[in-house]
Design a protein around this motif. Structure first.
Motif, PDB file in Angstrom:
ATOM      1  N   ASP A 111       8.450  34.191   5.782  1.00  0.00           N
ATOM      2  CA  ASP A 111       8.911  35.227   4.861  1.00  0.00           C
ATOM      3  C   ASP A 111       8.504  34.892   3.439  1.00  0.00           C
ATOM      4  O   ASP A 111       8.523  33.740   3.021  1.00  0.00           O
ATOM      5  N   ASP A 157      -1.745  43.246   8.591  1.00  0.00           N
ATOM      6  CA  ASP A 157      -1.232  44.078   9.690  1.00  0.00           C
ATOM      7  C   ASP A 157      -2.201  44.100  10.869  1.00  0.00           C
ATOM      8  O   ASP A 157      -2.483  45.152  11.442  1.00  0.00           O
ATOM      9  N   VAL A 190       0.955  45.458  -1.897  1.00  0.00           N
ATOM     10  CA  VAL A 190       1.881  44.975  -0.874  1.00  0.00           C
ATOM     11  C   VAL A 190       2.846  46.086  -0.477  1.00  0.00           C
ATOM     12  O   VAL A 190       3.106  47.016  -1.235  1.00  0.00           O
ATOM     13  N   ARG A 191       3.352  45.955   0.753  1.00  0.00           N
ATOM     14  CA  ARG A 191       4.275  46.938   1.312  1.00  0.00           C
ATOM     15  C   ARG A 191       5.336  46.178   2.077  1.00  0.00           C
ATOM     16  O   ARG A 191       5.028  45.138   2.688  1.00  0.00           O
ATOM     17  N   GLY A 194       7.473  44.696   4.815  1.00  0.00           N
ATOM     18  CA  GLY A 194       7.212  44.504   6.239  1.00  0.00           C
ATOM     19  C   GLY A 194       5.776  44.176   6.570  1.00  0.00           C
ATOM     20  O   GLY A 194       5.415  44.003   7.735  1.00  0.00           O
ATOM     21  N   MET A 195       4.942  44.071   5.550  1.00  0.00           N
ATOM     22  CA  MET A 195       3.521  43.784   5.798  1.00  0.00           C
ATOM     23  C   MET A 195       3.356  42.396   6.419  1.00  0.00           C
ATOM     24  O   MET A 195       4.041  41.449   6.041  1.00  0.00           O
ATOM     25  N   ARG A 196       2.417  42.287   7.379  1.00  0.00           N
ATOM     26  CA  ARG A 196       2.113  40.995   7.989  1.00  0.00           C
ATOM     27  C   ARG A 196       0.771  40.529   7.440  1.00  0.00           C
ATOM     28  O   ARG A 196      -0.265  41.138   7.700  1.00  0.00           O
ATOM     29  N   LEU A 211       7.723  40.485   2.801  1.00  0.00           N
ATOM     30  CA  LEU A 211       6.648  40.517   3.776  1.00  0.00           C
ATOM     31  C   LEU A 211       6.533  39.127   4.397  1.00  0.00           C
ATOM     32  O   LEU A 211       7.339  38.245   4.085  1.00  0.00           O
ATOM     33  N   THR A 212       5.568  38.969   5.307  1.00  0.00           N
ATOM     34  CA  THR A 212       5.358  37.641   5.890  1.00  0.00           C
ATOM     35  C   THR A 212       3.922  37.200   5.647  1.00  0.00           C
ATOM     36  O   THR A 212       2.989  38.014   5.647  1.00  0.00           O
TER      37      THR A 212
END
Lengths: 477, 109, 377
Positions: free
Chosen positions: B23, B71, B83-84, B86-88, B17-18
């Motif tokens: 990253d 997100d 957390v997932r 690609g989560m921002r 994630l970021t």
């Protein structure tokens, strides 16, 4: 969100009490929905029981792993378990029963239920010391959660501070994983053991005694313990860098990367308060509790409270009280008669008795000192709105009679936590200022939503035919 | 600062994630709050009242100090959100910023 | 039995109107006791939307509202506190041409009556003043000198000033009966007897009980308009915004929180003094806000409440002398828009008590309008 529109019983909270209640109801054939805002079941005591990376059972201990059996029971019970679902309101429905407002997955819905069991558990008692809002200062229970959920431990120097069994448990668990704790600053007032002694016999006859001594032994073996701490401060500019403590009037400052605070747990009463259940001040435990009978039934018919939310008694007692609440709900729904309810209640009641025996001693021994419940000066009382003790005291001196008026004067208690981290402090500060008992000062009047929802979620609430046909009064002029 | 115990590091797959655009590899089962702490961020926000830095405090959903933008949605209790990939995640500065471009209306619950 | 306390005037009800009456009486040199069953500002007065509004008033209220606004702009002179009053105007927004036409007709009618406080503004000026407003809106009526204040702080300021000038407040004291004897009102309360030459009824949602005792029952309806508040947001709104076709009252406070009102109602239990929020109704308010202010879609709502207020069937209050009892005056039934009128109605009450008349036109508010016509004597 896969929520049924109606059911027999809604259980709020999937900790030991909620799990036991849901299992009891579902097994008897009642349509049961159990909601929890966490992603997995277990509440806090059994947090991450289905997902913890700490698979070596010696680390978290047998008591923790007992939670797995509860979750297994849930999975076989027929109850509908909805994670990441926050119950934000409970209202009486026209025609009987309740409507529980639930926010989940970006939408909101109302579930119709005949009975509602609140099992929202406990939270750590506020521990307002100077600097407690600095990054790097967390609750000891929070450190335990990081260990359970993610296998994370703070890097040093790590200081544990406060009073109560959880402190020693955390020290022991950290020791088992080789995470160093620099020292444990014990704020238990000297002489407390003497005051608590009359209550000792019940404690000695209780299941706590063996655990308690074992824990103390492990804690002593794992870290340096400083007793009789009278004053505590977290120091640092943008984050914690050191801790200053005072013993016998002498101050010592030690470097700290993490400060883990704990001085007991108290019931989370926001939902029972907002619903309008009666609560009372418990003097020995210095907190508010809902008024309940042996089944957990509150002053609001159809609303039951199970577990630590009704009064702190630990996980085993919570499980038994969950069963009792489930039995009560089943009888209220007419699924069992009162005779069967009473017969089946005997065993869980005996469990509750066994696990509450000796609590009075623990409560007395670990009751936080006045200095740590009644802060002064610039110490932040309301973390959300950054209101200090000095401000609260000055406003009380000017005649502000109670916490609800304090809210209006200072915004104290108006932040997102809805008083969970300041309510008890504010009540006790006002009580002392006015020279009256906390019971007479009262607590914040909570309102729904007890958990925040977005405007979009609220707007998504489905309407009924009746409500869309309702006349909305327009200004005619 | 927080460190991951070796058992835990091995136990769960990484979740990429970021955080503030950078990253970070969290682990499956982490909450966003745990990921922030594991990544070295003691503070996830500054307060709207005085701009003071705050980090997660209770880790159980009652203190509301762990609020961050997930997100694009502000005021998220990160200790409740798993957390997932690609989560921002973005630290929240002061009062939450909203805009037509921010968020899709779907909460990350 | 001797009285616990006595004064020239006994005021029943410690909301804003009771405190305002006490203050203005003090300024006129008349002593008063305020008797309040809970604490000052407990109900509608302490928890309303805080709108200081001349906009969208019933025509009968306009003279009072305009007079009150003058007091609001110098409220510090009256009560030594700014009450959190801020003036950024109020707007009543039309969402379509039909609503726009209605609002323009109103502006024209008011102008014909000599009122200039409501002005029609078109889309350009509207979006310049409220950039966050959805672009389907067609225009609005603007009341430039309107604003908002803090209700609990305001009520407390009136109380504190009245007390400083010698008035007495009995809180936690419930009126049980009122008896007239020997030209004096004996007010029996839970704390003992209060006595006064004059009785003033500012009892809000409970005023009808007192009216019944006086022999002039009124069709008062207790209502509980609901409010929502959000967590803080960066500043995006100056004026207060009202809906025209859909009920809405929308404002952003100085701290950045957003208050959503508009009059949708909770369930109310007047005896238990509790209200229960209706979330389906609140959902409709949420939809209105979302439609008018797209930026609000992800706003975080974290509290709702509803204060108990009194509504009269014609949505205007009861102000003026009793029709049944001597030396008795009423100021209640403000139908969810009494806050802004607070400072002036207290002055009107003081006028009536001290000289039997007031300069402002209060005939439309007479209690007589609810009573059966007297048969010719």
């Amino acid at each position: 969100m896969t929520l049924p529109e109606r059911c027999d019983v809604v259980v709020v909270g999937a900790g030991p009490a909620g799990l036991a209640a849901a299992v009891e109801c579902a097994r008897a054939g009642a349509a049961t929905v159990i909601l929890d805002e966490q992603a997995g079941p277990g509440g806090q005591i059994y947090r991450a029981i289905t997902s913890t990376p700490m698979q070596n059972r010696d680390v978290l201990g047998a008591d923790y792993w007992h939670g797995a059996t509860l979750v297994a029971a849930l999975q076989g019970s027929g109850a509908t378990y909805v994670p990441r679902a926050a119950a934000f309101a409970v209202s009486r429905a026209d025609g009987g029963g309740f409507e529980v407002g639930v926010a989940s997955g970006g939408a909101a819905a109302l579930i119709r239920a005949g009975q509602v069991i609140l099992a929202t558990g406990a939270l750590e008692r506020p521990f307002p010391i100077p600097g407690w809002t600095l990054p790097g200062v967390i609750a000891a229970g929070a450190a335990q959660i990081l260990l359970k959920t993610a296998g994370l431990v703070p890097e040093g120097p790590v200081v544990l501070a406060g009073t109560g069994p959880l402190l020693y448990l955390v020290a022991a668990q950290f020791a088992r994983v080789g995470a160093a704790i620099d020292c444990l600053l014990d704020t238990t007032p000297p002489g407390r053991i003497r005051e608590a002694l009359p209550l000792a016999p019940a404690f000695l006859a209780s299941p706590y005694v063996a655990k308690g001594f074992a824990l103390l032994r492990q804690a002593r073996a794992s870290t340096r313990i400083v007793r009789g701490v009278e004053r505590l401060e977290a120091l640092g500019a943008q984050r914690l860098t050191s801790v200053r403590y005072t013993v016998g009037g002498r101050a010592t400052e030690i470097p700290a990367g993490a400060l883990l605070l704990h001085q007991g747990v108290v019931p989370d009463i926001n939902l029972s308060n907002a619903i309008g259940c009666d609560h009372r001040w418990h003097d020995a435990r210095s907190c508010f509790e809902p008024v309940v009978d042996v089944y957990g039934a509150t002053s609001a018919a159809g609303i039951t409270v199970a577990g630590d939310g009704a009064g702190i008694a630990g996980a085993q007692a919570a499980e038994a009280r969950g069963t009792l609440a489930g039995l009560h709900a089943l009888a209220a729904l007419g699924r069992i008669d009162s005779g069967e309810r009473d017969a089946r209640a005997a065993n869980p009641q005996a469990h509750v008795a066994r696990w509450t025996r000796g609590r009075a001693f623990v409560d007395a021994l670990y009751r936080p000192a006045d200095a740590f419940r009644l802060p002064q000066g610039d110490t932040v009382v309301c973390r959300c709105e950054e209101i200090t003790a000095q401000q609260v005291i000055a406003t009380a001196k000017q005649g502000c009679p109670g916490p609800n008026q304090m809210k209006s004067f200072l915004r104290c208690g108006m932040g997102p936590c809805q008083g969970r981290l300041c309510g008890l402090t504010v009540t006790e500060l006002i009580a002392r200022e006015r020279g009256i008992a906390p019971a007479d000062v009262g607590y914040y009047r909570l309102r729904f939503p007890v958990k925040p929802i977005t405007l979009g979620e609220l707007a998504s609430l489905p309407q009924t035919t009746e409500s869309t046909q309702a006349v909305v009064r327009m200004k005619a002029h | 600062m927080y460190k991951r115990l070796p058992d835990a590091a091995a136990a769960a797959p990484a979740v990429l994630l970021t955080i503030d655009g950078a990253d970070f590899a969290a682990r499956a089962g982490d909450t966003v709050a745990a990921a922030l702490l594991a990544a070295g961020y003691d503070a996830c926000r500054t307060t709207p009242v005085t701009g003071a830095p705050r980090g997660p405090f209770c880790l159980m959903g009652v203190c509301f100090d762990c609020l961050a933008v997930v997100d694009g949605l502000p005021n998220q209790q990160t200790c409740l959100i798993p957390v997932r990939a690609g989560m921002r995640i973005e630290r929240q500065q002061g009062a939450a910023v909203f805009g037509p471009a921010a968020g899709s209306g779907q909460g990350p619950r | 039995m001797s009285a616990l306390a006595s004064a020239d005037v006994v005021i029943v009800g410690g909301g804003l109107h009771g405190c305002s009456a006490a203050l203005h009486l003090a300024r006129a040199g008349v002593s008063a006791i305020v008797v309040e069953k809970n604490y000052v500002g407990r109900h509608a007065s302490g928890v309303n939307a805080g709108g200081v509004r001349t906009l969208a008033r019933h025509e009968a209220e306009i003279p009072l509202a305009l007079a009150a606004l003058e007091l609001w702009h110098r409220i510090g002179d009256l009560v030594d506190d700014d009450c959190g009053f801020e003036c950024h105007g109020q707007l009543r927004v039309a969402e379509n041409d039909g609503e726009a036409a209605t609002l323009r007709e109103r502006a024209a009618r008011l102008l014909s009556l000599g009122y200039t406080h409501e002005r029609w503004i078109g889309r350009d000026e509207l979006f310049a003043r409220v950039p966050a407003l959805a672009r389907h809106c067609a225009g609005a009526l603007l009341a430039e000198r309107d604003g908002a204040a803090l209700p609990y702080r305001t009520t407390w300021a009136f109380r504190r000033k009245a007390e400083a000038l010698g008035q007495r407040f009995f809180e936690g004291t419930r009126v049980q009966d009122v008896v007239r004897a020997g030209g004096v009102w004996k007010v029996e309360t839970s704390a003992g007897r209060l006595a006064g030459r004059v009785l003033v009824n500012c009892a809000g949602a409970w005023a009808d009980a007192l009216c019944a005792k006086l022999g002039e029952p009124v069709p008062l309806e207790p209502i509980a308009p609901m409010m929502l508040v959000t967590l803080r947001m960066p500043h995006f709104l100056d004026p207060v915004v009202l809906g025209a076709g859909r009920p809405l009252s929308f404002k952003q406070t100085q701290q950045g929180t957003v208050l959503i009102g508009g009059g949708r109602r909770a369930r109310v239990d007047c005896e238990a003094e509790t209200t229960e929020l209706d979330f389906r109704e609140l959902a409709l308010s949420a939809q209105t806000v979302r439609d008018l202010f797209p930026v609000m879609r992800d706003a975080t709502i974290h509290r709702g409440w509803a204060g108990i207020e009194a509504r009269m069937p014609d949505d205007i209050p009861v102000i003026g002398p009793s029709a049944a009892a001597p030396d008795t005056f009423h100021a209640f039934g403000f139908s969810a828009h009494g806050f802004e009128l607070g400072p002036i109605v207290g002055r009107i009450t003081a006028d009536l008590v001290t000289r039997g008349a007031t300069d402002l036109p209060i005939a439309p508010f007479s209690i007589g309008r609810f009573l059966p016509p007297r048969s010719p004597g």
